[in-house]
Design a protein around this motif. Structure first.
Motif, PDB file in Angstrom:
ATOM      1  N   TYR A   1       0.837  -1.208   0.000  1.00 63.28           N
ATOM      2  CA  TYR A   1       0.000   0.000   0.000  1.00 63.28           C
ATOM      3  C   TYR A   1       0.875   1.262   0.000  1.00 63.28           C
ATOM      4  O   TYR A   1       0.639   2.206  -0.744  1.00 63.28           O
ATOM      5  N   ILE A   2       1.927   1.258   0.839  1.00 66.26           N
ATOM      6  CA  ILE A   2       2.846   2.403   0.896  1.00 66.26           C
ATOM      7  C   ILE A   2       3.505   2.614  -0.475  1.00 66.26           C
ATOM      8  O   ILE A   2       3.563   3.735  -0.990  1.00 66.26           O
ATOM      9  N   LEU A   3       4.001   1.524  -1.057  1.00 63.63           N
ATOM     10  CA  LEU A   3       4.660   1.617  -2.362  1.00 63.63           C
ATOM     11  C   LEU A   3       3.711   2.171  -3.424  1.00 63.63           C
ATOM     12  O   LEU A   3       4.056   3.097  -4.157  1.00 63.63           O
ATOM     13  N   GLU A   4       2.501   1.608  -3.473  1.00 60.61           N
ATOM     14  CA  GLU A   4       1.578   1.984  -4.544  1.00 60.61           C
ATOM     15  C   GLU A   4       0.933   3.346  -4.345  1.00 60.61           C
ATOM     16  O   GLU A   4       0.566   4.010  -5.301  1.00 60.61           O
ATOM     17  N   THR A   5       0.814   3.766  -3.078  1.00 61.96           N
ATOM     18  CA  THR A   5       0.140   5.035  -2.802  1.00 61.96           C
ATOM     19  C   THR A   5       1.079   6.229  -2.834  1.00 61.96           C
ATOM     20  O   THR A   5       0.757   7.264  -3.400  1.00 61.96           O
ATOM     21  N   SER A   6       2.263   6.088  -2.213  1.00 60.62           N
ATOM     22  CA  SER A   6       3.111   7.270  -2.133  1.00 60.62           C
ATOM     23  C   SER A   6       4.497   7.140  -2.726  1.00 60.62           C
ATOM     24  O   SER A   6       5.164   8.141  -2.958  1.00 60.62           O
ATOM     25  N   VAL A   7       4.959   5.920  -2.982  1.00 65.16           N
ATOM     26  CA  VAL A   7       6.317   5.772  -3.525  1.00 65.16           C
ATOM     27  C   VAL A   7       6.307   5.726  -5.058  1.00 65.16           C
ATOM     28  O   VAL A   7       6.874   6.603  -5.709  1.00 65.16           O
ATOM     29  N   TYR A   8       5.640   4.739  -5.633  1.00 65.26           N
ATOM     30  CA  TYR A   8       5.670   4.586  -7.086  1.00 65.26           C
ATOM     31  C   TYR A   8       5.114   5.800  -7.856  1.00 65.26           C
ATOM     32  O   TYR A   8       5.677   6.180  -8.880  1.00 65.26           O
ATOM     33  N   PRO A   9       3.998   6.424  -7.381  1.00 61.28           N
ATOM     34  CA  PRO A   9       3.489   7.578  -8.142  1.00 61.28           C
ATOM     35  C   PRO A   9       4.471   8.749  -8.207  1.00 61.28           C
ATOM     36  O   PRO A   9       4.386   9.574  -9.104  1.00 61.28           O
ATOM     37  N   ARG A  10       5.396   8.828  -7.231  1.00 63.03           N
ATOM     38  CA  ARG A  10       6.337   9.943  -7.202  1.00 63.03           C
ATOM     39  C   ARG A  10       7.750   9.546  -7.612  1.00 63.03           C
ATOM     40  O   ARG A  10       8.652  10.366  -7.629  1.00 63.03           O
ATOM     41  N   GLU A  11       7.946   8.274  -7.935  1.00 62.07           N
ATOM     42  CA  GLU A  11       9.280   7.794  -8.292  1.00 62.07           C
ATOM     43  C   GLU A  11       9.664   8.329  -9.676  1.00 62.07           C
ATOM     44  O   GLU A  11       8.938   8.131 -10.644  1.00 62.07           O
ATOM     45  N   PRO A  12      10.818   9.037  -9.776  1.00 61.84           N
ATOM     46  CA  PRO A  12      11.236   9.533 -11.095  1.00 61.84           C
ATOM     47  C   PRO A  12      11.362   8.387 -12.095  1.00 61.84           C
ATOM     48  O   PRO A  12      11.709   7.267 -11.724  1.00 61.84           O
TER      49      PRO A  12
ATOM     50  N   SER B   1      15.637  -0.451  -1.461  1.00 59.23           N
ATOM     51  CA  SER B   1      14.209  -0.504  -1.778  1.00 59.23           C
ATOM     52  C   SER B   1      13.712   0.873  -2.226  1.00 59.23           C
ATOM     53  O   SER B   1      14.313   1.899  -1.903  1.00 59.23           O
ATOM     54  N   ALA B   2      12.597   0.867  -2.972  1.00 55.94           N
ATOM     55  CA  ALA B   2      12.073   2.117  -3.540  1.00 55.94           C
ATOM     56  C   ALA B   2      11.657   3.110  -2.456  1.00 55.94           C
ATOM     57  O   ALA B   2      11.856   4.317  -2.596  1.00 55.94           O
ATOM     58  N   ASP B   3      11.102   2.619  -1.347  1.00 51.12           N
ATOM     59  CA  ASP B   3      10.675   3.536  -0.282  1.00 51.12           C
ATOM     60  C   ASP B   3      11.900   4.159   0.399  1.00 51.12           C
ATOM     61  O   ASP B   3      11.888   5.311   0.813  1.00 51.12           O
ATOM     62  N   GLU B   4      12.982   3.385   0.473  1.00 51.48           N
ATOM     63  CA  GLU B   4      14.206   3.920   1.068  1.00 51.48           C
ATOM     64  C   GLU B   4      14.843   4.958   0.142  1.00 51.48           C
ATOM     65  O   GLU B   4      15.339   5.986   0.602  1.00 51.48           O
TER      66      GLU B   4
END
Length: 218
Positions: A9-20, A41-44
């Protein structure tokens, strides 16, 4: 985190949408690599990027580069004249990610040195001119040398600067019972990670915060 679903949920909600786009490309490229467990990791990556912007970091160091995901996160956060001294014993892995870093237009910020980091750190300390010159240092390398790095990095990071030690929860093995079935390399490095965590908590020169992000970052 209580569940994998919550992490997703964290990845899909706030990490991936903002990942360059470049970081996404490098993450997907790295996922094909046989040692992909070594990647940040992407969140890190997102956390490091924000942290660097918050402290206005300009002069940074990274020990342990692999394919460069955290390196790219750092390079994107630094101003155009920012610098990263990046060290790794394996140039091949770094060169896998390099085209993506070049395409993102941030390769000029990176000074990559192939080989063990300790001799380079010792030389810098001996030179004297690097004392307290780094705003931020990220360590994601050989766990059995983390304490050796720490002894030297304390001299090189500025007062008020930040050192990030990665993998300080070490696959959760830090709380595994002594007879738990662990992979060989996890078992081998676990004692070094436990020793580091104890030493950092007892070091009066630093403030610490251990976060359950990625595989644990202190």
């Amino acid at each position: 985190l209580q569940s994998d679903a919550l992490y997703q949920y964290i990845l899909e909600t706030s990490v991936y949408p903002r990942e360059p786009e470049s970081m996404k490309e490098l993450r997907e490229l790295t996922a094909q690599h046989p040692w992909n467990i070594m990647t940040t990791s992407a969140d890190e990556g997102q956390f490091l990027n924000m942290l660097l912007k918050l402290i206005n970091a300009k002069n940074t160091m990274e020990i342990g580069v692999y394919t460069g995901y955290s390196l790219l996160a750092t390079a994107l956060a630094l101003p155009d004249d920012g610098k990263i001294l990046a060290m790794d014993i394996n140039k091949e892995n770094y060169e896998l990610g390099l085209p993506v870093i070049q395409k993102a237009g941030v390769a000029h910020k990176i000074d990559f040195k192939e080989g063990p980091a300790l001799p380079v750190l010792d030389q810098m300390i001996e030179d004297g001119k690097y004392h307290g010159s780094f705003d931020f240092i990220f360590v994601d390398a050989d766990k059995d040398n983390y304490l050796n790095y720490h002894k030297r990095l304390i001299d090189l990071v500025k007062v008020g600067g930040i050192i990030g030690y990665d993998n300080t929860l070490w696959n959760g093995s830090v709380v595994a019972p002594p007879d738990a079935p662990l992979r060989k390399y996890v078992r081998y490095y676990r004692d070094f990670v436990l020793e580091l965590n104890k030493a950092l908590a007892a070091d009066p020169r630093i403030e610490i915060c251990m976060l359950p992000v990625g595989d644990g970052i202190t």
